[in-house]
Design a protein around this motif. Structure first.
Motif, PDB file in Angstrom:
ATOM      1  N   GLU A 187      13.671  11.730  -6.328  1.00 41.78           N
ATOM      2  CA  GLU A 187      13.218  11.372  -4.982  1.00 41.78           C
ATOM      3  C   GLU A 187      12.022  10.425  -5.042  1.00 41.78           C
ATOM      4  OE1 GLU A 187      12.547  15.240  -3.314  1.00 41.78           O
ATOM      5  OE2 GLU A 187      14.679  15.531  -2.865  1.00 41.78           O
ATOM      6  N   GLU A 188      11.075  10.733  -5.923  1.00 39.47           N
ATOM      7  CA  GLU A 188       9.883   9.883  -6.023  1.00 39.47           C
ATOM      8  C   GLU A 188      10.214   8.526  -6.641  1.00 39.47           C
ATOM      9  OE1 GLU A 188       7.322  10.532  -4.336  1.00 39.47           O
ATOM     10  OE2 GLU A 188       7.807  12.634  -3.931  1.00 39.47           O
ATOM     11  N   LEU A 189      11.078   8.501  -7.645  1.00 37.18           N
ATOM     12  CA  LEU A 189      11.533   7.218  -8.196  1.00 37.18           C
ATOM     13  C   LEU A 189      12.224   6.392  -7.114  1.00 37.18           C
ATOM     14  CD1 LEU A 189      12.935   8.423 -11.633  1.00 37.18           C
ATOM     15  CD2 LEU A 189      11.058   6.800 -11.333  1.00 37.18           C
ATOM     16  N   SER A 190      13.018   7.057  -6.292  1.00 38.40           N
ATOM     17  CA  SER A 190      13.732   6.367  -5.212  1.00 38.40           C
ATOM     18  C   SER A 190      12.759   5.798  -4.190  1.00 38.40           C
ATOM     19  CB  SER A 190      14.701   7.324  -4.523  1.00 38.40           C
ATOM     20  OG  SER A 190      15.693   7.739  -5.433  1.00 38.40           O
ATOM     21  N   ASP A 191      11.725   6.550  -3.847  1.00 35.58           N
ATOM     22  CA  ASP A 191      10.719   6.036  -2.908  1.00 35.58           C
ATOM     23  C   ASP A 191      10.096   4.753  -3.439  1.00 35.58           C
ATOM     24  OD1 ASP A 191      11.059   8.077  -1.049  1.00 35.58           O
ATOM     25  OD2 ASP A 191       9.395   9.283  -1.819  1.00 35.58           O
ATOM     26  N   VAL A 192       9.751   4.742  -4.727  1.00 36.23           N
ATOM     27  CA  VAL A 192       9.157   3.551  -5.335  1.00 36.23           C
ATOM     28  C   VAL A 192      10.142   2.386  -5.271  1.00 36.23           C
ATOM     29  CG1 VAL A 192       8.339   2.555  -7.517  1.00 36.23           C
ATOM     30  CG2 VAL A 192       7.561   4.838  -6.809  1.00 36.23           C
ATOM     31  N   LEU A 193      11.377   2.633  -5.666  1.00 31.29           N
ATOM     32  CA  LEU A 193      12.390   1.575  -5.655  1.00 31.29           C
ATOM     33  C   LEU A 193      12.607   1.031  -4.249  1.00 31.29           C
ATOM     34  CD1 LEU A 193      14.644  -0.107  -6.980  1.00 31.29           C
ATOM     35  CD2 LEU A 193      16.170   1.834  -6.599  1.00 31.29           C
ATOM     36  N   LEU A 194      12.732   1.914  -3.285  1.00 30.42           N
ATOM     37  CA  LEU A 194      13.029   1.472  -1.920  1.00 30.42           C
ATOM     38  C   LEU A 194      11.885   0.644  -1.329  1.00 30.42           C
ATOM     39  CD1 LEU A 194      14.841   4.659  -0.622  1.00 30.42           C
ATOM     40  CD2 LEU A 194      15.871   2.454  -1.222  1.00 30.42           C
ATOM     41  N   TYR A 195      10.652   1.053  -1.559  1.00 31.58           N
ATOM     42  CA  TYR A 195       9.531   0.234  -1.077  1.00 31.58           C
ATOM     43  C   TYR A 195       9.483  -1.106  -1.799  1.00 31.58           C
ATOM     44  CZ  TYR A 195       7.249   3.434   2.177  1.00 31.58           C
ATOM     45  OH  TYR A 195       6.950   4.217   3.268  1.00 31.58           O
ATOM     46  N   LEU A 219       0.826  -1.210   0.000  1.00 31.26           N
ATOM     47  CA  LEU A 219       0.000   0.000   0.000  1.00 31.26           C
ATOM     48  C   LEU A 219       0.861   1.260   0.000  1.00 31.26           C
ATOM     49  CD1 LEU A 219      -2.890  -1.090   2.385  1.00 31.26           C
ATOM     50  CD2 LEU A 219      -2.938  -0.891  -0.116  1.00 31.26           C
ATOM     51  N   ALA A 220       1.965   1.231   0.728  1.00 28.70           N
ATOM     52  CA  ALA A 220       2.890   2.370   0.712  1.00 28.70           C
ATOM     53  C   ALA A 220       3.501   2.533  -0.673  1.00 28.70           C
ATOM     54  CB  ALA A 220       3.982   2.168   1.762  1.00 28.70           C
ATOM     55  N   LEU A 221       3.846   1.424  -1.317  1.00 26.94           N
ATOM     56  CA  LEU A 221       4.397   1.449  -2.670  1.00 26.94           C
ATOM     57  C   LEU A 221       3.392   2.058  -3.649  1.00 26.94           C
ATOM     58  CD1 LEU A 221       6.493   0.622  -4.829  1.00 26.94           C
ATOM     59  CD2 LEU A 221       5.475  -1.659  -4.794  1.00 26.94           C
ATOM     60  N   VAL A 222       2.142   1.653  -3.554  1.00 25.11           N
ATOM     61  CA  VAL A 222       1.099   2.197  -4.430  1.00 25.11           C
ATOM     62  C   VAL A 222       0.964   3.704  -4.215  1.00 25.11           C
ATOM     63  CG1 VAL A 222      -1.404   2.194  -4.867  1.00 25.11           C
ATOM     64  CG2 VAL A 222      -0.148   0.023  -4.688  1.00 25.11           C
ATOM     65  N   GLY A 223       1.024   4.141  -2.969  1.00 22.24           N
ATOM     66  CA  GLY A 223       0.966   5.572  -2.683  1.00 22.24           C
ATOM     67  C   GLY A 223       2.116   6.320  -3.324  1.00 22.24           C
ATOM     68  N   GLU A 224       3.299   5.748  -3.269  1.00 25.58           N
ATOM     69  CA  GLU A 224       4.469   6.391  -3.878  1.00 25.58           C
ATOM     70  C   GLU A 224       4.372   6.409  -5.403  1.00 25.58           C
ATOM     71  OE1 GLU A 224       6.527   8.201  -2.334  1.00 25.58           O
ATOM     72  OE2 GLU A 224       6.055   7.573  -0.297  1.00 25.58           O
TER      73      GLU A 224
END
Length: 129
Positions: A76-84, A40-45
């Motif tokens: 930053e947003e690409l990184s959030d997706v990758l990290l999740y 769910l966090a990944l989908v949000g990102e």
């Protein structure tokens, strides 16, 4: 958490996985990192990433005309997706690198290079040439 310095050659998925695991452990966040919650966090990102492109129309490669701060925000947003995604794969016990390589191999069988594809404005179709 020590950072990778600009100019370092590459960052492995294993390094990211370890850094994310340590980050979560140091904050006692493992209790919150169930597969469902991470998904769910990944989908949000992904939604936040989508917002960046929402009203830009088709964007050419290299993002010409984008301001530097827009590119930083995109990173930053690409990184959030990758990290999740890395964290989710770790929690699920999936070796993301191996799974991705397997998927590339499967796609090579499904979409052989000997066949040509065209963009017919309705998606991609096999060329009749």
């Amino acid at each position: 958490m020590s950072g990778v310095q600009e100019g370092d050659q590459s960052v492995s998925l294993d390094l990211l996985k370890q850094k994310m695991a340590n980050f979560a452990k140091e904050r006692d966040w493992d209790q919150f990192h169930s597969p469902r919650n991470l998904l769910l966090a990944l989908v949000g990102e992904v939604g936040e990433l989508s917002e960046i492109f929402q009203w830009k129309g088709e964007v050419p490669k290299g993002l010409p005309g984008w301001k530097e701060e827009e590119k930083v925000h995109l990173g930053e947003e690409l990184s959030d997706v990758l990290l999740y995604l890395v964290r989710l794969s770790d929690i699920c016990g999936i070796d993301l690198g191996k799974a991705a390589l397997r998927k590339v191999d499967l796609n090579a069988i499904k979409y052989p290079a000997s066949k040509k594809y065209i963009n017919n404005n309705k998606g991609f179709a096999e060329s009749t040439d």
